[in-house]
Design a protein around this motif. Structure first.
Motif, mmCIF file in Angstrom:
data_model
loop_
_atom_site.group_PDB
_atom_site.id
_atom_site.type_symbol
_atom_site.label_atom_id
_atom_site.label_comp_id
_atom_site.label_asym_id
_atom_site.label_seq_id
_atom_site.Cartn_x
_atom_site.Cartn_y
_atom_site.Cartn_z
ATOM 1 N N ASP A 42 0.802 -1.208 0.000
ATOM 2 C CA ASP A 42 0.000 0.000 0.000
ATOM 3 C C ASP A 42 0.845 1.273 0.000
ATOM 4 O O ASP A 42 0.313 2.376 -0.054
ATOM 5 N N ALA A 43 2.152 1.114 0.103
ATOM 6 C CA ALA A 43 3.021 2.281 0.201
ATOM 7 C C ALA A 43 3.271 2.879 -1.175
ATOM 8 O O ALA A 43 3.231 2.191 -2.187
ATOM 9 N N THR A 44 3.528 4.178 -1.205
ATOM 10 C CA THR A 44 3.845 4.842 -2.459
ATOM 11 C C THR A 44 5.327 5.161 -2.515
ATOM 12 O O THR A 44 5.998 5.258 -1.484
ATOM 13 N N ALA A 45 5.832 5.333 -3.718
ATOM 14 C CA ALA A 45 7.249 5.639 -3.894
ATOM 15 C C ALA A 45 7.566 7.013 -3.328
ATOM 16 O O ALA A 45 6.740 7.924 -3.375
ATOM 17 N N CYS A 46 8.756 7.142 -2.764
ATOM 18 C CA CYS A 46 9.272 8.416 -2.250
ATOM 19 C C CYS A 46 8.466 8.980 -1.093
ATOM 20 O O CYS A 46 8.505 10.193 -0.838
ATOM 21 N N SER A 47 7.755 8.133 -0.379
ATOM 22 C CA SER A 47 7.011 8.594 0.792
ATOM 23 C C SER A 47 7.986 9.195 1.804
ATOM 24 O O SER A 47 8.930 8.551 2.231
ATOM 25 N N GLY A 48 7.776 10.436 2.178
ATOM 26 C CA GLY A 48 8.639 11.105 3.142
ATOM 27 C C GLY A 48 9.873 11.737 2.535
ATOM 28 O O GLY A 48 10.651 12.389 3.242
ATOM 29 N N CYS A 49 10.069 11.577 1.225
ATOM 30 C CA CYS A 49 11.260 12.124 0.569
ATOM 31 C C CYS A 49 11.233 13.652 0.617
ATOM 32 O O CYS A 49 10.236 14.282 0.250
ATOM 33 N N GLY A 50 12.319 14.248 1.089
ATOM 34 C CA GLY A 50 12.413 15.693 1.173
ATOM 35 C C GLY A 50 11.695 16.307 2.347
ATOM 36 O O GLY A 50 11.682 17.528 2.509
ATOM 37 N N ARG A 51 11.125 15.471 3.194
ATOM 38 C CA ARG A 51 10.352 15.982 4.329
ATOM 39 C C ARG A 51 11.230 16.807 5.271
ATOM 40 O O ARG A 51 10.816 17.836 5.783
ATOM 41 N N ASP A 52 12.419 16.329 5.502
ATOM 42 C CA ASP A 52 13.315 17.008 6.441
ATOM 43 C C ASP A 52 14.686 17.260 5.826
ATOM 44 O O ASP A 52 15.670 17.381 6.539
#
Length: 376
Positions: A104-114
């Motif tokens: 169910d996960a998507t690619a780049c989840s959380g990418c660039g968040r911090d």
């Protein structure tokens, strides 16, 4: 995927028999299959997911943030990143690192968040390469294609080489294992007493170190020590077979008969029936009388699908290079696994150097650089 032609097989049964002995010596017979007992990520934050996640092989880890940032969630931390939903989770380290909801996960989840240096880009080595432009919207929550496929897009830290991630093994990194301490120089000399350049022991260790410094999924460093020993043994068996017991840097039929003139290597491509295996000489070249030659070239491919290549012929009609082609224009078998074809060279180039040009412009690097000879 790779070329098996043009490598002599008269000694392969001896080599493979030795590998079987190595396998038995390296490993205790036990099952290396592990089942995941990790707690599935639900719509909860790390405070809830990691509550009581202490001891008994339990560790609070992150999906997209560093594990060290999530560790404190297990002891009651309530601020970032523990307050994020579906980020920190409790992993039972005795099983594969699987949060349980990857489908169910998507690619780049959380990418660039911090981080201001992270961006979502296309995986150059996926079966269906997509552009960076198509992947950038994954960072803003896009859930449909290509973001719905984690093999297509990945989070790249622009301060590092653009090397696409390796497929996940499901095992944790074993920081306590040094592959070159398990497989020593003495063992290599015993296993490959007649090895020739580029197959050096230092080159093998350099290839492992270079790959692991830029990949979270390590080579010969995932899972238990027993599993790692088996992987090393299997790798040695495969590469010994492909490289004629580490004596063939180049494929024999394609470039066993070769010359070096002015610092450049030229090959005399040959058919099996016209090749003198004892002396590595070809009586009649495949490009004799300017015959076209396009072996290991899938025409029409351009990056990222494949290195650009075309039909070639002999360098000159008369003279010392009659019947020879430029080695750097042919993607024949090179290195420990005998990497071949233009579409495999570009993938290896991306994986090891982060750029297509490295091997596409100079495929001879796979046989002149020991680190690449092993790494490919």
């Amino acid at each position: 995927m790779y070329s098996f032609s043009g490598i002599r097989g008269t000694k392969n049964w001896l080599s493979l028999s030795f590998v079987y002995i190595v396998l038995l010596t390296f490993s205790i017979q036990q099952s290396s299959s592990l089942t995941s007992s990790s707690r599935q990520l639900q719509e909860v934050d790390g405070i809830t997911a990691c509550k009581g996640c202490i001891g008994n092989n339990l560790k609070c880890v992150g999906r997209t943030v560093a594990d060290t940032n999530c560790n404190a969630c297990a002891t009651g931390q309530t601020f970032w990143p523990c307050n994020l939903k579906k980020e920190c989770w409790c992993w039972d380290t005795s099983g594969p690192r699987d949060p349980g909801d990857e489908a169910d996960a998507t690619a780049c989840s959380g990418c660039g968040r911090d981080s201001t240096t992270e961006t979502c880009v296309g995986n150059q080595n996926s079966l269906t390469p997509v552009s960076d432009e198509e992947c950038k919207n994954c960072m803003s929550g896009q859930s449909y294609w290509p973001c719905s496929d984690q093999d297509l897009c990945w989070c790249w830290d622009t301060t590092k080489p653009k090397k696409p991630p390796a497929p996940l093994s499901g095992y944790a990194v074993n920081e306590s294992v040094d592959p070159c301490s398990l497989f020593t120089k003495e063992m290599f000399d015993l296993f490959a007493p007649n090895s020739t350049f580029p197959y050096t022991y230092d080159g093998l260790c350099d290839a492992i170190t270079d790959y692991n410094k830029d990949h979270t999924e390590k080579v010969f460093q995932m899972g238990s020590e027993d599993l790692i020993r088996k992987e090393i043994a299997a790798f040695l068996g495969n590469t010994a077979h492909e490289s004629d017991d580490f004596e063939a840097g180049r494929e024999y039929l394609a470039c066993g008969d070769r010359k070096e003139v002015g610092g450049k290597v030229y090959c005399k491509p040959c058919t099996n029936d016209l090749y003198d295996w004892e002396n590595n000489e070809c009586s009649v070249s495949m490009v004799d009388q300017n015959a076209p030659y396009n072996s290991y070239c899938q025409p029409g491919f351009e990056p990222p699908e494949g290195c650009v290549c075309d039909v070639i012929t002999q360098v000159e009609e008369t003279g010392p290079l009659a019947g020879y082609v430029e080695a750097s224009k042919v993607f024949y078998g090179r290195g420990a696994i005998q990497l071949s074809w233009n579409y495999n060279y570009i993938r290896a180039s991306f994986a090891l150097t982060g750029e297509a040009d490295t091997f596409c412009n100079d495929p001879e690097q796979v046989v002149t650089n020991p680190m690449y000879a092993w790494g490919t």
